[in-house]
Scaffold this motif. Sequence first.
Motif, PDB file in Angstrom:
ATOM      1  N   LYS A  53      36.031  48.005  78.127  1.00  0.00           N
ATOM      2  CA  LYS A  53      34.645  47.703  78.501  1.00  0.00           C
ATOM      3  C   LYS A  53      34.736  47.063  79.876  1.00  0.00           C
ATOM      4  CE  LYS A  53      30.784  44.687  77.229  1.00  0.00           C
ATOM      5  NZ  LYS A  53      29.536  45.391  76.955  1.00  0.00           N
TER       6      LYS A  53
ATOM      7  N   GLU B   6      39.965  45.693  82.630  1.00  0.00           N
ATOM      8  CA  GLU B   6      41.321  45.756  82.082  1.00  0.00           C
ATOM      9  C   GLU B   6      41.424  46.952  81.146  1.00  0.00           C
ATOM     10  OE1 GLU B   6      42.272  43.533  78.643  1.00  0.00           O
ATOM     11  OE2 GLU B   6      44.264  42.963  79.310  1.00  0.00           O
TER      12      GLU B   6
ATOM     13  N   THR C  73      42.798  48.466  78.101  1.00  0.00           N
ATOM     14  CA  THR C  73      43.348  47.700  76.985  1.00  0.00           C
ATOM     15  C   THR C  73      44.555  48.365  76.327  1.00  0.00           C
ATOM     16  OG1 THR C  73      41.889  48.629  75.317  1.00  0.00           O
ATOM     17  CG2 THR C  73      41.051  46.746  76.542  1.00  0.00           C
TER      18      THR C  73
ATOM     19  N   ARG D 274      47.147  47.167  79.376  1.00  0.00           N
ATOM     20  CA  ARG D 274      46.817  45.926  80.088  1.00  0.00           C
ATOM     21  C   ARG D 274      46.844  46.049  81.604  1.00  0.00           C
ATOM     22  NH1 ARG D 274      45.690  41.019  81.255  1.00  0.00           N
ATOM     23  NH2 ARG D 274      47.086  40.077  82.760  1.00  0.00           N
TER      24      ARG D 274
ATOM     25  N   LEU E 180      45.157  46.107  85.111  1.00  0.00           N
ATOM     26  CA  LEU E 180      43.867  45.753  85.689  1.00  0.00           C
ATOM     27  C   LEU E 180      43.519  46.840  86.702  1.00  0.00           C
ATOM     28  CD1 LEU E 180      44.607  41.957  86.199  1.00  0.00           C
ATOM     29  CD2 LEU E 180      43.260  42.978  84.365  1.00  0.00           C
TER      30      LEU E 180
ATOM     31  N   GLN F 127      38.588  43.666  70.968  1.00  0.00           N
ATOM     32  CA  GLN F 127      39.534  44.198  71.947  1.00  0.00           C
ATOM     33  C   GLN F 127      38.855  45.060  73.009  1.00  0.00           C
ATOM     34  OE1 GLN F 127      43.282  43.834  71.925  1.00  0.00           O
ATOM     35  NE2 GLN F 127      42.412  41.999  71.025  1.00  0.00           N
TER      36      GLN F 127
ATOM     37  N   GLY G   5      38.218  43.962  76.174  1.00  0.00           N
ATOM     38  CA  GLY G   5      38.867  43.717  77.462  1.00  0.00           C
ATOM     39  C   GLY G   5      38.006  43.045  78.508  1.00  0.00           C
TER      40      GLY G   5
ATOM     41  N   ALA H 179      39.684  39.677  79.856  1.00  0.00           N
ATOM     42  CA  ALA H 179      40.806  39.854  80.779  1.00  0.00           C
ATOM     43  C   ALA H 179      40.339  40.471  82.090  1.00  0.00           C
ATOM     44  CB  ALA H 179      41.866  40.730  80.132  1.00  0.00           C
TER      45      ALA H 179
ATOM     46  N   GLY I 135      47.172  37.765  79.463  1.00  0.00           N
ATOM     47  CA  GLY I 135      45.709  37.692  79.509  1.00  0.00           C
ATOM     48  C   GLY I 135      45.160  37.403  78.123  1.00  0.00           C
TER      49      GLY I 135
ATOM     50  N   ARG J  22      42.794  38.881  76.030  1.00  0.00           N
ATOM     51  CA  ARG J  22      42.643  39.912  75.003  1.00  0.00           C
ATOM     52  C   ARG J  22      43.965  40.236  74.332  1.00  0.00           C
ATOM     53  NH1 ARG J  22      44.388  44.562  74.401  1.00  0.00           N
ATOM     54  NH2 ARG J  22      45.188  44.498  76.503  1.00  0.00           N
ATOM     55  N   LYS J  23      45.004  40.437  75.155  1.00  0.00           N
ATOM     56  CA  LYS J  23      46.305  40.797  74.599  1.00  0.00           C
ATOM     57  C   LYS J  23      46.876  39.619  73.800  1.00  0.00           C
ATOM     58  CE  LYS J  23      50.727  42.858  75.793  1.00  0.00           C
ATOM     59  NZ  LYS J  23      51.629  43.230  76.878  1.00  0.00           N
TER      60      LYS J  23
END
Lengths: 422, 200
Positions: A320, A337, A339, A342, A344, B35, B37, B40, B52, B54-55
Amino acid sequence: MAQDGPQSQTIAVIGGGIAGVTAALEAAETGYDVILIEKEPALGGRVSRLNRYFPKFCHPTCGLEINYQRIKKNPRVKVLTMHEVTAVDGEKGAYTITAKKLPRFVNEKCTACGECARVCETEIDDPYNYGLNKVKAARLPHEHAFPMRYVIDAAVKGSGDEAKIAEACKYGAVDFSEEEEEVTLNAGAIIWATGWRPYDANRLETYHYADSPDIINNVEMERLANHDGPTEGKVVRPSDGEPAKKVALIQCAGSRDVNHLPYCSMICCLASLKHAAYVLEQYEDAEVHMYYIDIRAHDKMQTFYERIKVDPRIKFIKSKPAEIHAGADGRPYVKGERTIDRELYEESYDLVVLATGMEPAARDISTGGDVVKDEDGFVLAIESGDGGQISCGVASGPFDVALSTQSGTAAALKAIQAVGAR
Amino acid sequence: MTAAIPESSRTYDLSFARWVRENVKGGDKMNLCMQCGVCAGSCPIGGEMDNGPRKTFMMVRAGMKDEVLSSTTLWNCTSCYRCYVRCPRGIPVTSIIQGLAAVAAKEGYADKEKVANYYFSRAFWWSARTFGKTDERLVTMKYFFSFGLAEGIKRSLANLKIALGMIKAGRMHVGMPHTIRNKSQLKAIVAKAAELEQKG
């Protein structure tokens, strides 16, 4: 007040979109009198503004046209356009509906010849195209409008156009003496088919919708793709009219967010897949990125998702986005990000489409008696009673078109039971 | 059938997640995380973090206690609260990260080998405790010389130009460090905070 039996057998349907039109016709065709109340100058609501339906890409005009023919043939359906319902009160068999009747300045003598539009110089933001273009203040709402009758915006009143338009009409159809008035309607049962409006993208502060014409919402995307839309069906960048080949589709723009709409709007993922298809169909070298939390292609729609997914030009990015903004180069940038790994990211696009969710239009109308609005504004019949108010379509919850028509039919049956068999 | 059959020896261990739920402030909201994101992606210094937020949440769920408690994420958070404000599920992300940092400190995960900015935290806290304020010059010098004499001189020289520029622009004062009035009250506050922390 105890009632011996229903005093009125008339069924009022509030909202002339696909659900309301369906409910009105199903009830009328079994022999009941129906008043269909619509706030816009023409029926069809959101569906009349779609380019195609998912999953089969057929034209919404087809489905609507058949229903309009049924209305024309059925004297039991009374269509009231430009009536905005403000309040409902009473009980089964004796409801009172208060509505604001807005002036159309054009009466039933209109032949849709278009002379008024030809002389009219005043222009307004086209409400049919969500204000993406300007349109003459004297206009046909759109080319498939039902009723096929012109409408004149109040902006004309007092301007030099007023006399010109009145003079141009050879049929005596223009009437500037019309004023806004409050009307009261009576019915034995009420079907709420008030539908939805797109959630205001300006409220998504981090997505900077107002900062770039190339950040649009999903209903505007339907208009861009439609042949009678502002770009005659070409998916282009609104900023400069250049082809929009690299497109980002942003899911859950407002939906599934406690700060905005806490519920899933159900149609957005599928509508966005359809938007991907519009772009892929128009440009050989298209590049579509769909940003999502999870793809919600309910039951049989999974097949539709899988069909779109195989195209190598579409990429699904599980994320998102945190921010969307107009860059120094004027292009919209999407930032967040990914997901899965991870990473960016910050990437620019020709066009960013926010899949804004559905906000129930009934939020603005005061309900009473045997329906309640839930905390999100959807209209629900109260569980305990056997009242005469029923809701269908998106007035009752987030539905797609197929489910809206099904619920419209179901609502018609419940309304018939409420006013009583004869 | 080309993909290898996955190893099924590892069991899914929820005990750490349960512990966090019951012992970390805001931890009871962590199970709402979907999750997406946004946290992050919104983090202004997300690029400086290993995992970050979320992780980190996913790692808590997966039972990765050591990895979570020795992560730089806990120490690089500046408490700007952007993640909390934007979270579509209203999860107090910042509180959870801070809470996990407190656990890490208590459990001995926050020593100098494991935390990249351990020395900086020490220098910052020393200044805040001693003067009631952070003195840029002293914090910076203490931080640089934490790495040893040679390294301290090297880093100081490398930053000399910036320091002179700041003095010239009136952004850094020369002379005695500023202090707050009533340092005894600060002392009492710090002592009370330490006492509360002991109690948990």
